[in-house]
Design a protein around this motif. Structure first.
Motif, short mmCIF file in Angstrom:
data_model
loop_
_atom_site.label_atom_id
_atom_site.label_comp_id
_atom_site.label_asym_id
_atom_site.label_seq_id
_atom_site.Cartn_x
_atom_site.Cartn_y
_atom_site.Cartn_z
N GLU B 462 0.82 -1.22 0.00
CA GLU B 462 0.00 0.00 0.00
C GLU B 462 0.85 1.28 0.00
OE1 GLU B 462 -3.17 0.57 -0.60
OE2 GLU B 462 -3.20 -1.59 -1.01
N THR B 463 1.87 1.30 0.86
CA THR B 463 2.71 2.49 0.95
C THR B 463 3.49 2.70 -0.35
OG1 THR B 463 2.96 2.06 3.30
CG2 THR B 463 4.46 3.66 2.33
N LEU B 464 4.01 1.59 -0.86
CA LEU B 464 4.72 1.70 -2.13
C LEU B 464 3.80 2.29 -3.19
CD1 LEU B 464 7.19 1.14 -3.94
CD2 LEU B 464 6.22 -1.12 -4.40
N LYS B 465 2.54 1.84 -3.19
CA LYS B 465 1.60 2.34 -4.19
C LYS B 465 1.40 3.85 -4.08
CE LYS B 465 -1.04 -1.77 -4.89
NZ LYS B 465 -2.06 -2.48 -4.12
N ARG B 466 1.42 4.37 -2.84
CA ARG B 466 1.31 5.82 -2.68
C ARG B 466 2.43 6.53 -3.44
NH1 ARG B 466 -0.07 7.11 3.69
NH2 ARG B 466 -2.25 6.45 3.58
#
Lengths: 601, 601
Positions: B462-466
């Motif tokens: 999820e954080t990477l996707k941000r």
């Protein structure tokens, strides 16, 4: 605390199983001396000498360094005694010609011993190492009288040699040297000038030092075509060949260096020193290249020795040090933590060291076999072929093995974590020692120009084709071997690509010679990876053939390491191939003044 | 002899032109203090202080090192006086909160100053640097009384701090620590044990040293869940807060290290020393991570500072040193040879340094902006977003910038040739100093596990996707910009590939967690190259927009450097992408016993 065992089993694999050195030796003149028994005895004695005598002096030599007092250089404790044992053991004369007191054994044997010396004490090894280059220059270019006076002493190890090239304002660009040689009435010359970075320029190991010095005659043409080579002994030999009058060459100071502290790196002042011309006037650079090519292979072997030593100590530490549990579950539940060799990333570092060290050994021994043929081969065509192939491989051996040698010794520090940064374990010393190997005897950039500009493009890729054809034949011969498929397929592709990339750069270089410099280092590294890929594929075939006996663990480890090399290291060719194809524009676009605009005001 | 100019113009480009720091500061509480004028004045004064005070002490500090005499550590000549000036200049309190005596300026400003300090004198900079981590741990986890007693002194710089984590048998694996804390009757604890590798553990710069120590309570659960944090001052504060009775903590010895000689790396013995619990019992690891995350960004900045310094000196040398003629014809025919900056391969090395240093600066300032928001942001959602993004980027900042920092400082040595290996020029010192940055505060391997295992896979990416979404938006917004095509096309592809590679490893890791460790370092390096590609594309856009004024040379150099980065360095993602996809088999196949079969007998 650091340990080292000469990799005798691996040497047997490379020399006997991969490259048939026994057969090769039997075909050399005097090769009947180099029987497998004798070779083994020499290697075992070399292993003992380097481990028991040189290794214990390595860390002390680093800490102590050399001392200049009243013009004399004191080497670290134990160095002199070790050199005495080395001479008494007959090591300096191993590969030298019998007519000058040598034992006439193949050069390749001396190169194996070099690996062991570099692995245990690089700084010490440079003292006898420099003698070899000097001896080689005299052997090829010296007069009979010079050979009788100097070469025999070098071969016995009673005297040592140096190469005096660099001056404060010129290293790579020897055409700029200022050292002058003025003819005297007695056919000698009066040499004056300052040389820097002279390894083993002054020391207390031997009773005399034979300097080979580049200088310019009064009538010398400008540039590198006006350089002559002189032999300048520290003590002028008497009529009976013993050290006599002190010559006008002195050590002005010692350099403080990042590593190789045990070796004296000297500023040498020549003040009307007596010198004697070696070879023809103004032809010194060619003589110097004789020394330099030997020295370049020697530096590649330094990279190899350092990585093997680093690998062995890293492996011992990784098996011993307990830290964290394996992510896939405890592997040593009876202990407080798992040994770090269970962690995949630690294995990645160990296997990187192992694949480069063992692959490097194959490359060195492949080159060593060529050296034997060049020096002693009986067939002129074979000698010519060996010479051109060796010329092609020399910059790869030198630069590729020192670049990956630096990486591998750094992985050694990394495996030790913070302990690797502490002097005690000896891991950081190897990094500092390895750092010079990327620089001296021509930086990686210079080797890359030599490879791409001189060795490859200058003969329209003919020599390269000899090598890629050999690879091609191997791939064809093994194309039906299902076990080798994972190696042959990528190797075959790379081998074709190597030729295409070369052609592409060659075409561009016809428009602008700077295209050569723009592609050269990536080209060299690419070439190194492909050359090692070829050798690892041959190793895999050899190991696969040998399976089924009682050494399966050894051969399986070879196959696993080959696989690791292909899967994990060979992908780097992608980066180099892309980078070398983008052309010079990416490097030449910026104006020199614009580089520093972010900080200059 | 080495010089350094703070890269003020480049900082203005990154802070003002790329990331709108003026607007960002104006939105922070108390941000009206951080006006462009004040910021400029601080940066200029920092540039002066580091250049005039710290830089001249750097080489002497390296040669002299620290001395342990009768339990006291003497730092190199001038270090104490420089620290006094640093304190008097108010530098330690720059970014600290006003309630503890700080000036309340944004943290990012302190990080800019850090770059200058690391560029001029890393060993010295570690003394105040360690204080920051200690102060941060107390600020977040200390009691009000602890803050009043210790934090104010740390903020003023009157006292310095340390982090005491590592023990002889454990560094990474802190669950294994043996240092014990036994409760006393007066709510204090009696701390006993040995800590190693304690930077700034003992010295003569400040009147007291505040050790933050990990130890285990008698009832502690096994492993890392049983660790508590204690504050253990060298001198126990009196009621009025001044240094009083000497505590039972002493420096047992100093480590002899590869570099950072001017910093005292101590073995610290705790012998029933009085300590005070910070935060909750057994929750020490969480407190320690507060310090560690600050410290990790700090180490990334060390990598940045060292490469900028190396670049500047390499550039000056390359413009000055005459050697060989350009392959495409003499560029300075009036001189004996051309300056080496004309050679494409020298430019390749200089541009590598420049692209990593300037790209690293963008990455650090991108992270610094997030630090400001995490520390002082007024909007909870924005704070949460910044925190997760900062968590993702921290291991990249730490490990990527120290890996390429080591490469760039080594290119610096390479550009100097043999002269780079000599202490005199200061180039080799930067390599030795840089070497520790890949190790301490968690090795590159540990950072890579943190990135891939914790920051990326633990929240299903999820954080990477941000972050990749931000890159995606940028690519979309610029998709019609013809000048940016050469950047946006490859960036967009890489950004997509980043997600796919992550997914691929995530799938494999569900079967075996060791797949994470097998891919992690290649994954981290890949991520670093893509993150820098994003920032270089933004820089290119900014530079392109700004063309047409009187600073065109600066902006064109930015575009050229961006192009160099894309064409010459970004291809390395190909190697990392391939290597990370081959899976763990290439690493785990070999039996531990088989690694050494080539040399063990």
């Amino acid at each position: 605390m650091p340990d080292y065992q000469a990799p005798l089993r691996d040497l047997r694999f490379v020399m006997d199983e991969m490259f048939d050195f026994p057969g090769h030796y039997s075909r050399l003149p005097g090769g009947d001396e180099a029987t497998p028994d004798i070779v083994n005895a020499i290697l075992e004695e070399g292993a003992r000498f380097t481990r028991e005598v040189l290794l214990p002096l390595n860390q002390g030599g680093d800490r102590e360094g050399c001392l200049l007092e009243g013009g004399d250089v004191k080497t670290p404790r134990g160095f002199k005694e070790a050199y005495r044992q080395y001479v008494e053991g007959g090591w300096p004369s191993l590969s030298a010609e019998p007519e000058f007191g040598g034992q006439g054994l193949p050069h390749s044997l001396g190169m194996v011993l070099s690996e062991m010396i570099c692995a245990t004490n690089l700084a010490w090894g440079m003292y006898p190492g420099l003698s070899q280059g000097a001896a080689d220059a005299l052997r090829h270019h010296g007069s009979e009288a010079q050979k009788a006076t100097y070469l025999t002493k070098l071969v016995e190890g009673e005297w040592t040699g140096t190469m005096c090239l660099t001056e404060p304002h010129c290293g790579t660009d020897l055409g700029l040297i200022k050292t002058r040689a003025v003819p005297n009435d007695d056919k000698s010359y009066s040499i004056s000038g300052t040389k820097i970075f002279i390894s083993a320029g002054e020391h207390d190991l031997a009773e005399n030092i034979v300097h080979l010095v580049l200088a310019k005659l009064p009538d010398a043409p400008e540039g590198s075509k006006g350089i002559s080579l002189f032999v300048v002994p520290k003590y002028l030999p008497t009529a009976s060949g013993e050290p006599g009058e002190r010559n006008g060459v002195t050590c002005g100071s010692l350099e403080h260096k990042m590593g190789i502290h045990g070796n004296a790196t000297c500023v040498m002042n020549f003040d009307e020193a007596h010198g004697f011309l070696v070879g023809e006037p103004h032809k010194g650079l060619a003589c110097m290249f004789t020394m330099m090519n030997v020295a370049r292979i020697g530096v590649g072997i330094q990279g190899l020795g350092l990585m093997e030593a680093s690998f062995q100590n890293s492996l011992a530490y990784a098996c011993d040090r307990l830290q964290m549990r394996s992510l896939s579950g405890a592997k040593a539940p009876e202990k407080a933590a798992d040994p770090i060799i269970v962690h995949p990333d630690v294995r990645r570092m160990l296997l990187t060291q192992k694949a480069f060290a063992e692959g490097g050994r194959m490359l060195v021994m492949y080159a060593a076999r060529l050296v034997d043929v060049v020096e002693q081969g009986q067939d002129a065509a074979e000698r010519e072929r060996a010479e051109s192939l060796l010329g092609l491989l020399t910059p790869i051996v030198k630069a590729f093995l020192t670049e990956v040698g630096f990486e591998a010794t750094n992985e050694g520090v990394q495996i030790f974590g913070g302990h690797g940064y502490i002097q005690e374990w000896g891991m950081e010393q190897r990094v500092r020692d390895a750092r010079i190997t990327r620089l001296y005897e021509g930086t990686t950039g210079i080797q890359a120009l030599d490879l791409l500009g001189r060795k490859v493009l200058m003969d329209q890729g003919e020599t390269l084709k000899r090598f890629t054809k050999e690879i091609h034949k191997f791939c064809q011969a093994e194309s039906e071997n299902p076990t080798l498929k994972e190696f042959i397929e990528p190797l075959s592709k790379l081998n074709t690509e190597w030729g295409e990339l070369t052609m592409g750069i060659g075409m561009k270089a016809m428009n602008d010679r700077d295209e050569v410099g723009a592609a050269s280092v990536d080209y060299l590294m690419y070439s190194g990876y492909v050359a090692l890929a070829y050798l690892w594929a041959r190793a895999a075939r050899q190991a696969d053939d040998a399976l089924g006996g009682d050494e399966d663990a050894f051969y399986r480890a070879k196959l696993d390491t080959a696989r690791f090399y292909y899967q994990r290291l060979l992908p780097r060719t992608r980066a180099h191939a892309q980078a070398m194809q983008v052309g010079m524009e990416s490097l030449t676009a910026m104006e020199p003044d614009a580089f520093g605009l972010g900080f200059q005001v």
